[in-house]
Design a protein around this motif. Structure first.
Motif, short mmCIF file in Angstrom:
data_model
loop_
_atom_site.label_atom_id
_atom_site.label_comp_id
_atom_site.label_asym_id
_atom_site.label_seq_id
_atom_site.Cartn_x
_atom_site.Cartn_y
_atom_site.Cartn_z
N VAL A 260 1.96 2.94 -3.37
CA VAL A 260 1.09 3.86 -4.11
C VAL A 260 1.15 5.27 -3.56
O VAL A 260 0.82 6.22 -4.27
CB VAL A 260 -0.38 3.37 -4.19
CG1 VAL A 260 -0.47 2.03 -4.88
CG2 VAL A 260 -1.04 3.34 -2.83
N LEU B 39 -8.43 4.56 -4.36
CA LEU B 39 -7.68 3.32 -4.54
C LEU B 39 -8.64 2.15 -4.72
O LEU B 39 -9.55 1.96 -3.91
CB LEU B 39 -6.76 3.06 -3.35
CG LEU B 39 -5.92 1.79 -3.43
CD1 LEU B 39 -4.93 1.86 -4.60
CD2 LEU B 39 -5.18 1.56 -2.13
N TYR C 246 0.83 -1.21 0.00
CA TYR C 246 0.00 0.00 0.00
C TYR C 246 0.86 1.26 0.00
O TYR C 246 0.56 2.24 -0.67
CB TYR C 246 -0.95 0.00 1.20
CG TYR C 246 -1.58 1.33 1.44
CD1 TYR C 246 -2.56 1.83 0.58
CD2 TYR C 246 -1.20 2.12 2.53
CE1 TYR C 246 -3.13 3.08 0.79
CE2 TYR C 246 -1.77 3.36 2.75
CZ TYR C 246 -2.73 3.84 1.88
OH TYR C 246 -3.28 5.06 2.09
#
Length: 134
Positions: A37, A81, A34
């Motif tokens: 990103v 996301l 994660y």
């Protein structure tokens, strides 16, 4: 009787530790992926339009997948996301921004990169020789 009980308690804790350790490792891996990103900037033309989501794709079986869904829907910059779990190359060829490749699927990657139809993908794997294999 006390010995049997003591053995059962010991067996329970011995078996519980690896499961807990796997859970912790999978949570850390999900957080690590994660975080990618959040530290990468994709150009505007990596997206269909200004409201297109940022797509994080998992290719194959990934043990930490359930933990990634905690991040689904959060904003990364101005983009939502989206987490996608795919099992076929064709499914990831239509536009992932970050692609995590499982161990069993990485053998397909050289063929995948030949056919890829988008240019802005960050590919991630757990194997040290991942980048040398295409």
């Amino acid at each position: 009787m006390k010995r049997v009980f003591a053995c059962l308690v010991l067996a329970f804790f011995t078996m519980a530790v690896p499961a807990h350790a796997d859970e912790v490792i999978n949570r850390v891996k999900a957080q690590f992926v994660y975080n990618f990103v959040n530290y990468v900037t994709w150009p505007d033309d990596a997206f269909f339009d200004a409201s297109s989501p940022l797509e994080l794709c998992l290719f194959g079986k990934v043990g930490f997948e359930p933990y990634l869904y905690a991040f689904e829907g959060v904003l990364v910059g101005d983009r939502e996301l989206v987490i996608r779990s795919e099992s076929e190359l064709a499914q990831v060829a239509d536009g992932c921004h970050l692609l995590f490749v499982s161990e069993e699927q990485r053998v397909l990657l050289p063929r995948f990169w030949e056919k890829i139809n988008y240019a802005y993908v960050l590919s991630v794997s757990e194997k040290s020789e991942f980048s040398e294999k295409g």
